[in-house]
Motif scaffolding. Structure first.
Motif: not given
Ligand code: FBP
Length: 553
Positions: A15-16, A439, A470
Motif C-alpha cells: 500500500p502507498k 492505500d 497518494a
C-alpha cells in the motif's frame, strides 16, 4: 489454508503512504496548526470536554522525529458494519508500531467494543497479520455494535487497559463510534489513566465526512462493487429490453451510496432521500415520478429501465414516518399481545384500521399487502417497526405498477411493465479493497500510530487531498471535538459528530440534478465493470465521482 490467486497476489501488494510518511519513522515530525473550536455549540462542547476540547489540528512533515521514546501497548477495535479496508488500518497501525520499536505490542480486542469490556483479545504477530493484508472483511478480529458510552463501561475499559499496560486505544468506526471515542478520551484524560484514544473514519455509507474528513473508508470499494453490478444489470436490461430493475442499495440513512452509483452508471432513476424529505414527497408522488419515466420510455418503445432506491428512503417520506410512529404506539406494551392473539390477517387489519388516524390508515391501505404485513411482523426487541427490513424496492415497484394501471385505464400509457428486484448491501462491505481503500486505510492506521507516538488524545486520524495521487496526500490529526455539535438523541441533548447527509446544494447532487431528466428517458448507461487492481493508473486508481465533483474535478 487454500487461498485464491487474487488473494495471493493482494497479500503482496504494497500500500502507498502519503509522501510525508514515506521516509521511515525517524523522519516524521509534527507541525501544530491552529487551536480548534467545535463546529457549533462551542460553550456546551467545551464544558463537556474540559480536557480534550480546543486542541490544535496537526499535520505530519518530513523532519526529525522528536517523539518520546516509550514502549507502546496499543489496543485496536473494529466497530459497527464491515467496510473494505479495515484490515489494512490494522496492518498500517501494526507496521508503524513495530517499525518504531519491535518491543511495542498490538492487541486486537475481538468482536467490537465488547471485546475491550470483556477482555477478549489476541496479540498480533507477523504470521497472523500477514494473512490479512489488502483483504476485505473484519474477520481479523471481528466487529460488533456494542456502544461504549456509559461511565461504568469506561471504568471497565480503564481496568482492562491497566491490566495489560495499554497506552492507547484505536477505535475504527463511524460517526457514533468516533463520538464515543471522544467521550472515552475525555474520561481517560479526566481520570489520568495515561491511555490515549484515536479514531479512524469508517463506513461504507459515506456519511462520516466534513470539512476535515474528505471521505470515510470503504465507500470507494462498496460503491464500485454496487456500480459494477448495476452496470451489468443495465446491460442486461438493454439487451433483453423487457424488465424494469428496482435496485435497493445500502446506506442506512444518507443517500451518498445511491447517488454515487447513479453518477457511476447513469441509471434511469435514482431516488435521493434527502430530496424526498426536503420536498416532503408522498409515496404517491414518488411513484408518479418513476411512472412518468416508465411511460416516457415506453412511448419510445423502451419497456425497460433501472431505478436505484436508497435503503433508508421510506424514513424520509413524511407521511410514512408518521405511520411508523403511530404503529409503534399502537402496539406499545400490552397491546402487542392483544394484536398477536388475533387469528387472521383480516382481524388484524380491522384492529389496525381502528387504531390509526384516518391519514395514516389511508397511507397504510395503499401499501402492497406484503409490505403491510412486514410492518407488523418484523419488529425489534422493543416492539418497534424495523424500517431497514422494509423491502422498499418492492414497495416502489408495486406503487409504480398500480400507477401505470391507472394510466392504462385513462389511455395515457400503453407500455408493458415487468419488474425485477435486487438489494445490494452485504455484497460490497467485504470486497477486496480497491487500491484507493487499501492505500487510504493503511495510511490511516500508520498515521494513527504516529498520533499515538506524539502523545495525542481524542484525535481522528486524518488523511486528506485524497483525489490526488497518494504521494500528495496530507497526513495529520484533528481533535474529534472539532467535529461535534449538540443534538437531541433519545430525549436528551448529546454531543455528537454531525452525520453528513447528501447536500442538495452540493456539487454531486447538482451534477445529478442537471442530468437526471436525460438519463431517465434516454438510455445513457455507463458500465463501470469490476474493480481493477492491476493495470493502468486510469482504471486502477479511479476516485469516486462524489469526491471528484466535490473537489471540482
Ligand atoms: P456502519 O454505519 O456501522 O458503518 O454500518 C452501516 C451499514 O453497512 C449500513 O449501510 C446498513 O444499513 C447497516 O450497516 C446494516 O447493519 P447490519 O450489519 O447490522 O445488518
Amino acid at each position: 489454508m487454500k487461498i485464491s490467486p487474487l488473494q495471493a497476489a493482494r497479500l503482496k501488494y504494497e500500500p502507498k503512504l502519503p509522501g510525508m510518511l514515506r521516509n521511515g519513522i525517524a523522519a516524521i515530525c509534527v507541525k501544530e496548526g491552529e487551536a480548534t473550536q467545535s463546529v457549533a455549540d462551542q460553550e456546551k462542547i467545551a464544558a463537556l470536554f474540559p480536557n480534550t476540547y480546543g486542541k490544535k489540528e496537526i499535520t505530519f512533515e518530513k523532519g526529525e522525529n522528536t517523539s518520546e521514546a516509550k514502549k507502546q501497548v496499543v489496543g485496536v477495535i473494529l466497530s459497527g458494519g464491515q467496510a473494505p479496508g479495515g484490515h489494512n488500518v490494522v496492518c498500517g497501525l501494526y507496521d508503524a508500531l513495530k517499525a518504531t520499536n519491535p518491543e511495542n505490542v498490538l492487541y486486537g480486542f475481538k468482536g467490537g467494543p465488547s471485546g475491550l469490556l470483556e477482555d477478549d483479545y489476541l496479540i498480533f504477530d507477523d504470521e497472523y497479520i500477514n494473512q490479512f493484508r489488502n483483504t476485505g472483511g473484519f474477520d481479523i478480529i471481528g466487529s460488533g455494535r456494542t456502544k461504549l458510552e456509559t461511565e461504568e463501561q469506561f471504568a471497565v475499559a480503564a481496568e482492562v487497559c491497566k491490566k495489560h499496560g495499554v497506552t492507547a486505544i484505536v477505535i475504527i468506526g463511524g460517526d457514533d463510534s468516533n463520538t464515543n471515542a471522544a467521550v472515552l478520551a475525555e474520561y481517560f484524560a479526566a481520570h489520568e489513566t495515561g491511555v490515549q484514544v484515536i479514531g479512524c473514519p469508517k463506513t461504507i455509507d459515506g456519511d462520516l465526512k466534513n470539512e476535515d474528513i474528505e471521505c470515510s473508508f470503504g465507500f470507494d470499494t462498496a460503491t464500485k462493487t454496487y456500480s459494477e453490478l448495476i452496470g451489468n444489470i443495465e446491460r442486461d436490461a438493454n439487451s433483453a429490453k423487457k424488465y424494469w430493475h428496482f435496485v435497493k442499495v445500502m446506506g442506512r440513512s444518507a443517500s451518498h451510496v445511491a447517488l454515487e452509483c447513479a453518477l457511476e452508471t447513469q441509471a434511469n432513476i435514482c431516488l435521493v432521500s434527502e430530496e424526498v424529505a426536503e420536498k416532503k414527497m408522498s409515496l404517491a408522488q414518488i411513484a408518479d415520478y418513476i411512472a412518468d419515466a416508465v411511460a416516457k420510455r415506453a412511448e419510445k418503445g423502451m419497456n425497460f429501465g433501472v431505478a436505484i432506491i436508497p435503503e433508508g428512503v421510506v424514513e424520509f417520506v413524511p407521511e410514512f414516518s408518521v405511520l411508523i410512529k403511530e404503529i409503534n404506539e399502537l402496539l406499545a406494551g400490552a397491546k402487542a399481545e392483544e394484536f398477536n392473539a388475533l387469528a387472521s390477517w383480516k382481524e388484524k387489519y380491522d384492529f389496525i384500521e381502528k387504531g390509526l388516524t384516518a391519514e395514516s390508515f389511508a397511507v397504510f391501505a395503499n401499501l402492497p399487502e406484503t409490505v403491510q404485513q412486514q410492518l407488523f411482523l418484523d419488529r425489534d426487541p422493543h416492539g418497534n417497526v424495523q424500517v431497514s427490513l422494509i423491502e422498499s424496492e418492492k414497495l416502489f415497484s408495486a406503487l409504480v405498477k398500480a400507477n401505470l394501471e391507472e394510466r392504462k385505464k385513462n389511455g395515457t400509457y400503453k407500455g408493458k411493465f415487468s419488474a425485477l428486484h435486487h438489494f445490494f448491501g452485504y455484497e460490497g462491505r467485504c470486497a477486496f479493497p480497491s487500491n484507493f481503500d487499501a492505500d487510504y486505510c493503511y495510511s490511516l492506521g500508520y498515521n494513527a500510530f504516529m498520533l499515538i507516538q506524539y502523545g495525542y488524545n481524542g484525535y481522528l486520524s486524518k488523511i486528506s487531498n485524497l483525489s490526488k495521487p497518494a504521494e500528495e496526500w496530507v497526513a495529520g490529526g484533528m481533535p474529534i471535538t472539532k467535529m461535534m455539535n449538540m443534538e437531541r438523541r433519545h430525549g436528551e441533548d448529546k454531543p455528537v459528530i454531525r452525520k453528513a447527509l447528501v447536500e442538495l446544494d452540493g456539487k454531486p447532487f447538482k451534477y445529478f440534478e442537471a442530468n437526471r431528466d436525460t438519463w431517465a428517458v434516454e438510455t445513457c448507461y455507463t458500465y463501470p465493470g469490476a474493480i481493477q487492481y492491476y493495470g493502468p493508473d486510469e482504471v486502477c486508481n479511479l476516485t469516486t465521482r462524489t469526491l471528484a465533483l466535490e473537489k471540482g474535478e
